[in-house]
Design a protein around this motif. Sequence first.
Motif, PDB file in Angstrom:
ATOM      1  N   ILE A 414      -5.304  17.743 -16.978  1.00 41.60           N
ATOM      2  CA  ILE A 414      -6.569  17.020 -17.162  1.00 41.60           C
ATOM      3  C   ILE A 414      -6.689  15.878 -16.155  1.00 41.60           C
ATOM      4  CG2 ILE A 414      -7.834  15.509 -18.751  1.00 41.60           C
ATOM      5  CD1 ILE A 414      -6.734  17.323 -21.041  1.00 41.60           C
ATOM      6  N   GLU A 415      -5.598  15.195 -15.886  1.00 39.72           N
ATOM      7  CA  GLU A 415      -5.619  14.105 -14.905  1.00 39.72           C
ATOM      8  C   GLU A 415      -5.988  14.623 -13.512  1.00 39.72           C
ATOM      9  OE1 GLU A 415      -1.756  12.363 -15.294  1.00 39.72           O
ATOM     10  OE2 GLU A 415      -2.306  11.149 -17.052  1.00 39.72           O
ATOM     11  N   GLU A 416      -5.531  15.826 -13.184  1.00 41.05           N
ATOM     12  CA  GLU A 416      -5.883  16.418 -11.886  1.00 41.05           C
ATOM     13  C   GLU A 416      -7.358  16.790 -11.842  1.00 41.05           C
ATOM     14  OE1 GLU A 416      -3.140  19.569 -10.985  1.00 41.05           O
ATOM     15  OE2 GLU A 416      -1.411  18.228 -11.050  1.00 41.05           O
ATOM     16  N   MET A 417      -7.914  17.214 -12.976  1.00 36.31           N
ATOM     17  CA  MET A 417      -9.358  17.484 -13.042  1.00 36.31           C
ATOM     18  C   MET A 417     -10.144  16.186 -12.844  1.00 36.31           C
ATOM     19  SD  MET A 417      -9.632  20.189 -16.218  1.00 36.31           S
ATOM     20  CE  MET A 417     -11.412  20.379 -16.033  1.00 36.31           C
ATOM     21  N   GLU A 418      -9.664  15.102 -13.445  1.00 40.87           N
ATOM     22  CA  GLU A 418     -10.358  13.809 -13.368  1.00 40.87           C
ATOM     23  C   GLU A 418     -10.450  13.271 -11.945  1.00 40.87           C
ATOM     24  OE1 GLU A 418      -9.114  12.160 -17.845  1.00 40.87           O
ATOM     25  OE2 GLU A 418      -7.939  11.596 -16.067  1.00 40.87           O
ATOM     26  N   LYS A 419      -9.512  13.704 -11.086  1.00 38.95           N
ATOM     27  CA  LYS A 419      -9.526  13.238  -9.696  1.00 38.95           C
ATOM     28  C   LYS A 419     -10.772  13.704  -8.940  1.00 38.95           C
ATOM     29  CE  LYS A 419      -4.480  13.006  -9.256  1.00 38.95           C
ATOM     30  NZ  LYS A 419      -3.268  13.643  -8.669  1.00 38.95           N
ATOM     31  N   GLY A 420     -11.415  14.744  -9.431  1.00 37.50           N
ATOM     32  CA  GLY A 420     -12.611  15.255  -8.755  1.00 37.50           C
ATOM     33  C   GLY A 420     -13.906  14.605  -9.216  1.00 37.50           C
ATOM     34  N   VAL A 421     -13.818  13.724 -10.188  1.00 36.29           N
ATOM     35  CA  VAL A 421     -15.023  13.098 -10.744  1.00 36.29           C
ATOM     36  C   VAL A 421     -15.470  11.930  -9.858  1.00 36.29           C
ATOM     37  CG1 VAL A 421     -16.029  11.932 -12.748  1.00 36.29           C
ATOM     38  CG2 VAL A 421     -14.328  13.759 -13.086  1.00 36.29           C
ATOM     39  N   GLU A 422     -16.733  11.980  -9.429  1.00 39.97           N
ATOM     40  CA  GLU A 422     -17.294  10.893  -8.617  1.00 39.97           C
ATOM     41  C   GLU A 422     -17.454   9.641  -9.482  1.00 39.97           C
ATOM     42  OE1 GLU A 422     -18.039  11.005  -5.411  1.00 39.97           O
ATOM     43  OE2 GLU A 422     -17.645  13.147  -5.095  1.00 39.97           O
ATOM     44  N   PRO A 423     -17.338   8.435  -8.873  1.00 36.16           N
ATOM     45  CA  PRO A 423     -17.428   7.180  -9.648  1.00 36.16           C
ATOM     46  C   PRO A 423     -18.662   7.099 -10.534  1.00 36.16           C
ATOM     47  CG  PRO A 423     -16.719   6.728  -7.404  1.00 36.16           C
ATOM     48  CD  PRO A 423     -17.062   8.187  -7.448  1.00 36.16           C
TER      49      PRO A 423
END
Length: 487
Positions: A414-423
């Motif tokens: 899940i943390e790796e997925m979160e890295k793709g989220v724009e601010p």
Amino acid sequence: MKLLKDILYGVSLSAVSGNTNVMVNHLHFDSRKVEMDDVFVAIRGLITDGHDYIQKAVELGAKAIICEELPELLVNGVTYLKVEDCNSALAVMAANYFDNPSKNLKLVGITGTNGKTTVSTLLYNLFKKAGFKVGLISTIKVLVDNKEYPTSHTTPDVLTINGHLNRMNEEGVEYCFMEVSSHGIHQKRTEGLYFEGAIFTNLSHDHLDYHKTFAEYRDTKKKLFDNLPKNAFALSNIDDKNGLVMLQNTKAKKYTYALKSYADYRAQILEKQFNGQLLKIDDNELWSKLIGDFNAYNLLAIYATADILGLEKLETLKLISELENVDGRFQYFISKEKITAIVDYAHTPDALKNVLITINALRTGNENVITVVGCGGDRDKSKRPVMGHIASEMSNQAIFTSDNPRTESPTEIIEEMEKGVEPQNTRKVLSIENRKQAIKAACKLALSNDIILVAGKGHETYQETNGKRVDFDDFKEVKAALASLNK
């Protein structure tokens, strides 16, 4: 029993120790299954090497050993055969063992990143409706006419494939539609099979944990078309930039289909609704219960294949209009609160994007889209931030959760997925590791007319964590969660 030399027909041998003019029982690549007078093929896998189990196979009674390296100890009475590639040898031997069953029916292979299951299953359903005896080898199930067999791989091992094709011969099956994965092609599971034709759906980001590069992934898919005989057909989606690449070196008769490009088979979407879409194919209009541009491509591929195989065009269009959604592929229902819940197998960036494009195209603009999505463990890690980006960018609310974590930490995935989220999208994202709780949260957040997408697992009825599978069905879970809102 079978004569060993007959099973070896077409296999290139580099060394022989012993007699090939002997009778043998069964073929195995799993030494644990070997019994008296069987043949053991020493396959080099990703985790284990079959060569390490040759002695065990001999002790269990193997009469013949197929290997890439001869063992130091050669046991009297056992035939040892050295080959360059055990995977290729096994494929040819498996076909010979079952008397080449693919020659006795029309076998069509479907490959691509997305759409394989839908196209193969709908072709099976269409040809059944047309009155034929049909076989299906897919991710979801294996069907020998009306009898179902379980499956665990997109493309089963060569012994299983030929065993099913042999059953189809016995049942008088005329056509078989088979999903063909890049793993299956790379591991030579389709060698020794006689294809009537092959279909290419599309190519996007997937399986780069296995193939390492996109070019290798593409070229592996292409081998299915490269190996087709002259009397076969090759049908390709040329709206995909790799569509023409698939046809470059094939000897088969080439056909193309597209929604946006000039092609042999073309379709146009005239109208879209949640309960279906109006299509125009070959200047004929038809209503289909399957929605989305991706399904328009799938239906066009089905129409083209049926036409190439000789079905009457208007009858095919009529049968297509009767086809239902495949389990776990844009499978939806509307709750009493008028919340629309959609379950889809979308587990690649392209598939997730296509489903969300379809949903957003059907919105009036007043509904919220809530997406529940995760990424599988022990699989391509590079797509995780991309999936996170797409879900958060194209939804009003995204809930990141577990898919099948397998041996990986769900939290880290899940943390790796979160890295793709724009601010600007971080406020739209919730992370809830427990998938059941994530689905419940989505249902509690949803208001009347909102749309919930539960993506990634689709037809799967289990969740796998650390080697253990527990029952888990997204469709049942979201249905139960919405029903509980009434209580």
